[in-house]
Design a protein around this motif. Structure first.
Motif, PDB file in Angstrom:
ATOM      1  N   LEU A  45       0.350   2.890  -3.392  1.00 25.08           N
ATOM      2  CA  LEU A  45      -0.887   3.707  -3.463  1.00 25.08           C
ATOM      3  C   LEU A  45      -0.935   4.892  -2.876  1.00 25.08           C
ATOM      4  O   LEU A  45      -1.388   5.947  -2.755  1.00 25.08           O
ATOM      5  CB  LEU A  45      -2.052   2.475  -3.060  1.00 25.08           C
ATOM      6  CG  LEU A  45      -2.310   1.472  -3.988  1.00 25.08           C
ATOM      7  CD1 LEU A  45      -3.308   0.628  -3.232  1.00 25.08           C
ATOM      8  CD2 LEU A  45      -2.478   1.752  -5.472  1.00 25.08           C
ATOM      9  N   TYR A  46      -0.305   4.783  -1.347  1.00 23.53           N
ATOM     10  CA  TYR A  46      -0.172   6.005  -0.373  1.00 23.53           C
ATOM     11  C   TYR A  46       0.491   7.015  -0.977  1.00 23.53           C
ATOM     12  O   TYR A  46       0.132   8.339  -1.015  1.00 23.53           O
ATOM     13  CB  TYR A  46       0.403   5.437   0.781  1.00 23.53           C
ATOM     14  CG  TYR A  46       0.713   6.592   1.823  1.00 23.53           C
ATOM     15  CD1 TYR A  46      -0.153   6.868   2.620  1.00 23.53           C
ATOM     16  CD2 TYR A  46       1.793   7.137   2.132  1.00 23.53           C
ATOM     17  CE1 TYR A  46      -0.198   8.109   3.642  1.00 23.53           C
ATOM     18  CE2 TYR A  46       1.921   8.214   2.748  1.00 23.53           C
ATOM     19  CZ  TYR A  46       0.853   8.595   3.652  1.00 23.53           C
ATOM     20  OH  TYR A  46       1.417   9.574   4.586  1.00 23.53           O
TER      21      TYR A  46
ATOM     22  N   GLY B  19      -1.400   8.701  -3.896  1.00 18.94           N
ATOM     23  CA  GLY B  19      -2.429   9.593  -3.151  1.00 18.94           C
ATOM     24  C   GLY B  19      -1.984  10.679  -2.533  1.00 18.94           C
ATOM     25  O   GLY B  19      -2.633  11.588  -2.379  1.00 18.94           O
ATOM     26  N   LYS B  20      -0.676  10.819  -2.413  1.00 24.11           N
ATOM     27  CA  LYS B  20       0.020  12.043  -1.873  1.00 24.11           C
ATOM     28  C   LYS B  20       0.532  12.986  -2.732  1.00 24.11           C
ATOM     29  O   LYS B  20       1.293  13.773  -2.686  1.00 24.11           O
ATOM     30  CB  LYS B  20       1.224  11.570  -0.699  1.00 24.11           C
ATOM     31  CG  LYS B  20       0.730  11.098   0.446  1.00 24.11           C
ATOM     32  CD  LYS B  20       0.064  12.057   1.353  1.00 24.11           C
ATOM     33  CE  LYS B  20      -0.128  11.344   2.726  1.00 24.11           C
ATOM     34  NZ  LYS B  20      -0.758  12.765   3.589  1.00 24.11           N
TER      35      LYS B  20
ATOM     36  N   ASN C 135       0.810  -1.064  -0.237  1.00 25.20           N
ATOM     37  CA  ASN C 135       0.140  -0.064   0.004  1.00 25.20           C
ATOM     38  C   ASN C 135       0.777   1.264  -0.072  1.00 25.20           C
ATOM     39  O   ASN C 135       0.342   2.289  -0.261  1.00 25.20           O
ATOM     40  CB  ASN C 135      -1.109  -0.031   1.302  1.00 25.20           C
ATOM     41  CG  ASN C 135      -2.055  -0.987   1.172  1.00 25.20           C
ATOM     42  OD1 ASN C 135      -2.465  -1.196   0.151  1.00 25.20           O
ATOM     43  ND2 ASN C 135      -2.537  -1.872   2.255  1.00 25.20           N
TER      44      ASN C 135
END
Length: 278
Positions: free
Chosen positions: A85-86, A89-90, A82
């Motif tokens: 994905l994290y 997302g940032k 993740n």
């Protein structure tokens, strides 16, 4: 990291390869001091980079300009999937997606002046704030080519990456290998088992390493070794000389160690301990 040693200078930018073992406050200092505009980070270390950026943002506040973030995906690592994905997302862009945005017709040009900076390197700042050393294009060229001469490197060299590329731009071996069209073998973690496996299964002929790595190789448990070696394997070590006992054991196994010493500022190995006939 290896690709960045070509793509970044060809785009006209300056490299700053950061030691992944540093803590967030130190990395924050490096990012601020170097005025880094783009950060390429492995997904394993994204949260470390994020912590460093938060420290920098809190410190500079209104003057803070968020750098472009590029995160490298690697499915072979044992970390939280993740993380990628994290990172996205940032606001980070995945590395391969970033490359797809490039212009295939882009015609790169050499620097107008060979004394222009190609890389910036920092000490770890053990006793005070890290200090920077600037390497220019001419110096990188001299160091890269002197590596070939000092070590008598053949065109068939298969080079194993045990020396971190963030360490003084790996003594300029990134460019050395390209100059003689050598083959690169990359390890995610440097272990004795990984070294022996690369030699036995991937044809590694040369690698650079500090004394601590040599010690781990000669003292590896039997299950981690693959002996006898299929060929003489050449090692370049630098800095403090390895203990005689380690050198003796290495030669018994089939390694040939060259001990050199130099500085980034002097562009390559300044001295080498040549083997005597006896």
């Amino acid at each position: 990291m290896y690709e960045a040693h070509f793509g970044v200078p060809m785009s006209g930018a300056v490299l700053n390869s950061i030691n992944i073992r540093l803590n967030a406050p130190t990395i924050s200092f490096l990012l601020e001091h170097s005025s880094s505009a783009v950060i390429i980070v492995d997904q394993e270390f994204f949260k470390l980079a994020e912590q460093a950026l938060k420290i920098l943002k809190d410190k500079t506040q209104v003057n803070f300009k968020y750098p472009h973030l590029i995160v490298v995906k690697d499915e072979s690592i044992e970390c939280d999937p993740n993380n990628l994905l994290y990172a996205i997302g940032k606001g980070a862009v995945e590395y391969e997606k970033f490359l797809e945005c490039g212009d295939p017709e882009f015609a790169w040009k050499p620097p107008q002046d060979e004394w222009q900076s190609i890389a910036l390197g920092y000490t770890s700042g053990t006793t005070s704030s890290p200090k920077g050393v600037v390497l220019h294009h001419r110096g990188a060229y001299l160091a890269a080519t002197s590596n070939v001469v000092i070590w008598n490197l053949p065109k068939e060299v298969v080079y194993l990456w045990t020396l971190p590329i963030f360490h003084c731009n790996s003594w300029c071996f990134t460019w050395t290998l390209a100059a003689i069209y050598g083959t690169n073998i990359c390890l995610r973690q440097v272990t004795a088992k990984g070294v022996y496996s690369a030699i036995a299964n991937l044809g590694a002929t040369h690698f650079c390493a500090a004394s601590v790595v040599l010690n781990s190789i000669v003292n590896a448990p039997p299950n981690d070794t693959i002996l006898p070696l299929p060929r003489v394997v050449h090692i370049m070590t630098a800095g403090a000389a390895p203990p005689p006992a380690v050198l003796f054991k290495m030669s018994q196994i089939g390694f040939r160690v060259a001990h050199t010493y130099g500085l980034s500022e002097t562009f390559g190995p300044s001295t080498i301990c040549a083997w005597k006939p006896e």
